[in-house]
Scaffold this motif. Structure first.
Motif, short mmCIF file in Angstrom:
data_model
loop_
_atom_site.label_atom_id
_atom_site.label_comp_id
_atom_site.label_asym_id
_atom_site.label_seq_id
_atom_site.Cartn_x
_atom_site.Cartn_y
_atom_site.Cartn_z
N LEU A 507 -1.60 8.34 2.59
CA LEU A 507 -0.81 7.15 2.23
C LEU A 507 -1.62 5.88 2.46
N VAL A 508 -2.34 5.83 3.57
CA VAL A 508 -3.20 4.68 3.82
C VAL A 508 -4.28 4.59 2.74
N GLY A 509 -4.79 5.76 2.31
CA GLY A 509 -5.77 5.76 1.23
C GLY A 509 -5.21 5.21 -0.07
N VAL A 510 -3.95 5.54 -0.36
CA VAL A 510 -3.31 5.00 -1.57
C VAL A 510 -3.18 3.49 -1.48
N VAL A 511 -2.71 3.00 -0.32
CA VAL A 511 -2.61 1.55 -0.11
C VAL A 511 -3.98 0.90 -0.25
N GLU A 512 -4.99 1.57 0.27
CA GLU A 512 -6.35 1.03 0.21
C GLU A 512 -6.81 0.89 -1.24
N ARG A 513 -6.56 1.92 -2.05
CA ARG A 513 -6.97 1.85 -3.46
C ARG A 513 -6.23 0.76 -4.21
#
Length: 521
Positions: A507-513
């Motif tokens: 989820l943090v990776g999605v926010v990051e992208r």
């Protein structure tokens, strides 16, 4: 100039350490913290002397587990890093395994390793797992970030892929690999102690700590904690010195936060779907395969279908689900609150490095101790000072999350191009305004990377606190299930904790992208 700054750093570090020890002695002598729960250093040293005959066997057992796991884990990690660097498609397929290993709360699988393996194998396995991700990622980064001109020269003389690897990539990657080994060494010590704490043998600092918890002797607990910290710190320092002698460079710490992404070739949608499914299926295939290869008894070994039956199809499944949901309701909120508090503290400390560097230098000895001290050694000490309420969970979670987040965020602030700060300076902007307008927005990618890094550490900190201190949540459920020999629940808690960590990480990776384009990256 560099030598002068280095010498000043050593002098400041020694001075601050001396001041800290004097303050600690005064506070301990006057019993200002929890009626003597924080004994003075002199009392801790005296207790170490009294217990001196106990330590050799325990220290040697911990070192044996840590060293064996360190060697095994790093050999596997370096070979995997070479494979992923040479064949990016393999990195893409293995991404699910790599993320699961990174996000794995070690305490969740310690009982499983003790149940399924024998002798020193649980310590080797957990220490190796603690080393793998950091060294593997560092190897991939070092092998892929090489001078293209050197590669072209070797190829011009007829060198193949393996020749380029041997003559150029491995030599160029050595400093980065050594940096990964520096971070992996304390992780190996923590893994060995966690396996001991989970029931992995009679000797070891983890077993000694567990046997000393109920005696009401703070000086002994502090002694065990300091010895464990000393071992982890020495492991870090040895590889720091090796890295310094080999690279002649700085000892700056860079903590990898994500596995290699794999190939970037544009593929048809159906191929991408197959690769995603393969990446998701591989961790379960490895899980199933290891149980078969190790010939674990069916009573202990639980495969994915076994857990589905345990949770959904058995007569007591409703009771099992209730216990699991109640534990999750206690653990997850503390994980979020502790992670947020750790990130906030790390962000504030990183800003202070830009505003008041001397304050940070004074604080760093404490920060380094919390970074190298194994969590299971830190927890009983905080319980002595803070009690067994929610406060100890938050303190433990903050202490284990803020340092890697601080390193990552501080690196982002330091890498802001000086040219970007010239315009606000030309208009007379203060340092705080420069930070607000330029440095903080430019470091958003590093803040998100720090968030990704803290997710599994936050859950690990909460579960250890629950196991040792509060008697609540997933950590306590895991501990109780181990005592009742409820193997289904042990496996369930382990798998659920990994799923939580991986989900939050992704989820943090999605926010990051989504956020990176807005931050100018």
């Amino acid at each position: 100039m560099a030598t002068r700054d280095m010498n000043r750093g050593w002098i400041d570090g020694l001075r601050n350490t001396a001041v800290l020890l004097v303050a600690w002695e005064i506070v301990g002598r006057l019993q200002l913290v929890a009626s003597g729960a924080l004994p003075p250093p002199s009392a801790v040293l005296a207790r170490l002397w009294i217990d001196r005959d106990d330590y050799p066997a325990h220290v040697l057992a911990t070192l044996e587990g840590a060293l064996g796991g360190f060697v095994i884990g790093n050999i596997v990690a370096i070979l995997a890093g070479i494979l992923f660097a040479l064949y990016p498609l393999a990195a893409r397929i293995a991404r699910g395994v790599n993320v699961a290993i990174f996000a794995l709360p070690a305490i969740a699988i310690a009982p499983i390793l003790v149940l399924t393996l024998s002798g020193m194998a649980p310590r080797f396995a957990l220490a190796a797992i603690g080393c793998y991700f950091t060294t593997m990622t560092s190897t991939v980064v070092g092998l892929t970030e090489v001078d293209a001109r050197s590669v072209d020269l070797v190829r011009a003389y007829g060198g193949n892929r393996w020749t380029v690897l041997r003559l150029v990539q491995l030599r160029s990657a050595l400093p980065v690999i050594l940096s990964g080994l520096r971070i992996a060494a304390p992780n190996a010590v923590l893994g060995s102690i966690l396996a001991e704490f989970g029931g992995g043998g009679r000797y070891g600092l983890g077993a000694y700590l567990l046997g000393s918890l109920g005696r009401g002797e703070p000086d002994r607990l502090w002694g065990i904690g300091l010895i464990a910290t000393l071992i982890a710190g020495l492991a870090y320092g040895v590889f720091a010195l090796v890295a310094r002698s080999v690279t002649r460079g700085s000892l700056a710490v860079t903590i990898p936060t994500s596995p290699p992404r794999g190939d970037t070739i544009s593929r048809p949608r159906w191929q991408r779907a197959i690769l995603v499914l393969a990446s998701l299926a591989l961790p379960f295939a490895i899980w199933w395969g290891l149980l078969a290869v190790l010939h674990v008894p069916a009573l202990i070994a639980k495969t994915p279908p076994d857990l589905i039956r345990y949770l959904l199809l058995m007569p007591q499944s409703a009771v099992t689900q209730g216990k699991l949901i109640d534990a999750l309701a206690e653990t997850i909120p503390y994980t979020f609150v502790g992670m947020a508090a750790g990130l906030a503290f790390a962000f504030l400390l990183a800003l202070l490095t830009q505003i008041y560097p001397s304050i940070v230098r004074a604080f760093m000895p404490v920060a380094l101790v919390t970074q190298t001290m194994p969590l299971v050694a830190l927890t009983p000490l905080l319980v002595l000072m803070l009690g067994r309420g929610p406060g100890v969970i938050l303190w433990i979670t903050i202490s284990v999350t803020f340092f890697p987040a601080f390193v990552t965020i501080a690196q982002g602030l330091q890498l802001v191009p000086p040219a970007a700060l010239e315009l606000p300076r030309a208009y007379g902007a203060s340092l705080l305004k420069q930070l607000r307008l330029v440095s903080i927005p430019a470091s958003v990618p590093y803040l998100l990377a720090a968030t990704r890094l803290t997710v599994p550490r936050a859950l690990l900190g909460v579960m250890i606190a629950e196991w040792l201190a509060t008697g609540t949540g997933l950590g306590n459920l895991l501990n109780q299930s181990r005592g009742y020999m409820d193997y289904g629940m042990i496996w369930t808690v382990a798998v659920v904790s990994v799923i939580i960590s991986v989900t939050l990480y992704q989820l943090v990776g999605v926010v990051e992208r989504l956020a990176l384009p807005r931050s100018g990256r």
